[in-house]
Design a protein around this motif. Structure first.
Motif, PDB file in Angstrom:
ATOM      1  N   TYR A   3       0.676  -1.516  -0.425  1.00  0.00           N
ATOM      2  CA  TYR A   3       0.184   0.024  -0.460  1.00  0.00           C
ATOM      3  C   TYR A   3       0.898   1.586   0.031  1.00  0.00           C
ATOM      4  O   TYR A   3       2.160   1.076   0.087  1.00  0.00           O
ATOM      5  N   ARG A   4       0.027   2.944  -0.333  1.00  0.00           N
ATOM      6  CA  ARG A   4       0.696   3.377   0.037  1.00  0.00           C
ATOM      7  C   ARG A   4       0.885   3.978   0.931  1.00  0.00           C
ATOM      8  O   ARG A   4      -0.293   4.268   1.331  1.00  0.00           O
ATOM      9  N   LEU A   5       1.527   5.087   1.245  1.00  0.00           N
ATOM     10  CA  LEU A   5       1.127   6.000   2.334  1.00  0.00           C
ATOM     11  C   LEU A   5       0.871   7.693   1.366  1.00  0.00           C
ATOM     12  O   LEU A   5       2.042   8.167   0.877  1.00  0.00           O
ATOM     13  N   SER A   6       0.372   8.410   2.482  1.00  0.00           N
ATOM     14  CA  SER A   6       0.102   9.949   1.562  1.00  0.00           C
ATOM     15  C   SER A   6      -0.519  10.185   3.013  1.00  0.00           C
ATOM     16  O   SER A   6      -0.075  10.030   3.538  1.00  0.00           O
ATOM     17  N   GLY A  37       9.178   9.185   0.983  1.00  0.00           N
ATOM     18  CA  GLY A  37       8.537   8.424  -0.179  1.00  0.00           C
ATOM     19  C   GLY A  37       6.580   8.699  -0.182  1.00  0.00           C
ATOM     20  O   GLY A  37       6.145   7.659  -0.937  1.00  0.00           O
ATOM     21  N   PHE A  38       6.415   9.304  -0.077  1.00  0.00           N
ATOM     22  CA  PHE A  38       4.948   9.391   0.139  1.00  0.00           C
ATOM     23  C   PHE A  38       4.854   9.909  -0.991  1.00  0.00           C
ATOM     24  O   PHE A  38       5.022  10.791  -2.126  1.00  0.00           O
ATOM     25  N   HIS A  39       3.316   9.383  -1.240  1.00  0.00           N
ATOM     26  CA  HIS A  39       2.696   9.566  -2.826  1.00  0.00           C
ATOM     27  C   HIS A  39       2.296  10.913  -2.675  1.00  0.00           C
ATOM     28  O   HIS A  39       2.533  11.743  -4.302  1.00  0.00           O
ATOM     29  N   ARG A  40       1.415  11.168  -1.691  1.00  0.00           N
ATOM     30  CA  ARG A  40       0.909  12.912  -1.921  1.00  0.00           C
ATOM     31  C   ARG A  40       0.494  13.310  -1.169  1.00  0.00           C
ATOM     32  O   ARG A  40       0.623  12.914   0.398  1.00  0.00           O
ATOM     33  N   HIS A 298      -5.637  -3.130   4.815  1.00  0.00           N
ATOM     34  CA  HIS A 298      -5.099  -3.347   3.466  1.00  0.00           C
ATOM     35  C   HIS A 298      -5.720  -4.815   3.439  1.00  0.00           C
ATOM     36  O   HIS A 298      -6.346  -5.037   2.259  1.00  0.00           O
ATOM     37  N   GLU A 304      -5.817   0.244  -0.863  1.00  0.00           N
ATOM     38  CA  GLU A 304      -4.601  -0.022  -1.435  1.00  0.00           C
ATOM     39  C   GLU A 304      -3.811   1.665  -0.957  1.00  0.00           C
ATOM     40  O   GLU A 304      -2.451   1.484  -1.466  1.00  0.00           O
ATOM     41  N   GLU A 305      -4.121   2.693  -0.449  1.00  0.00           N
ATOM     42  CA  GLU A 305      -3.337   3.822  -0.017  1.00  0.00           C
ATOM     43  C   GLU A 305      -4.320   3.917   0.927  1.00  0.00           C
ATOM     44  O   GLU A 305      -5.129   4.608   0.962  1.00  0.00           O
ATOM     45  N   GLN A 329       8.604   1.381   6.846  1.00  0.00           N
ATOM     46  CA  GLN A 329       7.684   0.614   5.177  1.00  0.00           C
ATOM     47  C   GLN A 329       9.068   1.016   4.132  1.00  0.00           C
ATOM     48  O   GLN A 329       8.901  -0.815   3.377  1.00  0.00           O
TER      49      GLN A 329
END
Length: 333
Positions: A3-6, A37-40, A298, A304-305, A329
């Protein structure tokens, strides 16, 4: 890691700080988040409070875009009930033209403040003409949709500029109705568990979105506090409280203190009310413990985020919490 982290940031003003310092820390957090490395990163909208420095996410989005390179930046969210859908579309088309492929438009239904600020924001607005929230969101979606190539623009109204890549669209909510509306419009859905962590509401909303969107996964916003030890994380969450206020005109609101609940009641002019304590669902612990909890969510719901809200006003502790979460992570990936 599957999964992503924001991040969701509210620009909290710590004791002894001013708004400029709080906003500077938000920019620093965005730059660090990009490195980690966070997505947003999303910016919240809150009105008439000295505790939070972000009433206008659109303005802050532009500033953060200028101070980062690749991080996606957006609103979490624009409180659409206060504004013209056309103007919101213009704002985010402009942002998406400044930074194509990096802008998110998150829209929320909540007022982002108490009745005094709501009345000030909506002064002169004709409620009947504006319509309900679903009508407003559909109008916004229409303004964001570019006309077909070659369409005659003479005497037509468009939300210009038309960006090469439009802002990605997200509806923030905590109900089945919001989930269904997001699916109907083709928007991504973010369940706001940082506001309403009730497991039944969460499960029903995520199921509704999956079933109405053809299996598309939702995003999940959660409160999470990480420290070097579980005891330290628990101590940072000591003052974290949630209350839901019900008043006799049918309004409900989630607040973070009894004082805010009482202010809402006074400002709304309610003659009857009920203040309902809500159990905090913040995830606290070491990075490993918090990731274990996220992994369970998850696996159970197909998330997924995760949008991480870290409700810690002390700047150093908040930065450290997010760094620990991201670093674990990266090690575990």
């Amino acid at each position: 890691m599957a999964y992503r982290l924001s991040l969701l940031d509210k620009s909290p003003v710590a004791e002894g700080e001013d708004a400029s310092q709080a906003l500077a820390r938000t920019v620093t957090l965005a730059q660090k988040a990009e490195q980690w490395g966070f997505h947003r990163i999303w910016l919240a909208e809150h009105h008439n409070t000295a505790a939070l420095a972000g009433p206008s996410p659109e303005v802050l989005i532009a500033w953060i875009l200028a101070h980062t390179q690749n991080l996606r930046v957006g609103s979490g969210g624009v409180m659409l009930q206060h504004y013209s859908p056309y103007k919101v579309a213009e704002n985010f088309n402009l942002l998406a033209s400044l930074a194509p492929g990096r802008v998110d438009l998150g829209v929320g239904k909540a007022p982002g403040g108490l009745p005094l600020s709501t009345r000030a924001l909506q002064q002169g607005v004709h409620a009947a003409e504006k319509g309900d929230f679903a009508s407003q969101l559909k109008a916004l979606d229409g303004w964001l949709t570019a006309p077909p190539a070659g369409a005659d623009a003479t005497d037509s109204l468009q939300a210009t500029p038309l960006p090469p890549l439009p802002a990605s669209r997200f509806l923030l909510g905590a109900s089945e109705g919001s989930a269904q509306l997001a699916a109907e419009l083709g928007w991504e859905f973010v369940y706001a568990a940082h506001i309403n962590g009730n497991e039944q509401d969460l499960a029903r909303s995520l199921d509704a979105y999956r079933s109405h969107s053809g299996g598309r996964p939702a995003l999940l916003a959660v409160q999470a506090i990480v420290a070097s030890t579980a005891e330290q994380a628990s101590a940072l969450a000591t003052d974290l409280k949630h209350f839901r206020v019900h008043v006799n005109n049918g309004q409900t609101v989630n607040v973070g203190s009894v004082a805010q609940a009482e202010a809402f009641i006074r400002q709304s002019g309610a003659t009857e009310h009920r203040i309902e304590p809500r159990e905090s669902t913040a995830i606290t612990g070491t990075a490993e413990q918090v990731h274990r909890h996220l992994q369970q969510l998850h696996q159970r719901y197909g998330i997924e985020e995760f949008i991480i809200d870290t409700p810690v006003s002390q700047g150093a502790a908040r930065l450290k919490s997010l760094e620990l979460l991201a670093s674990h992570q990266l090690v575990a990936a």
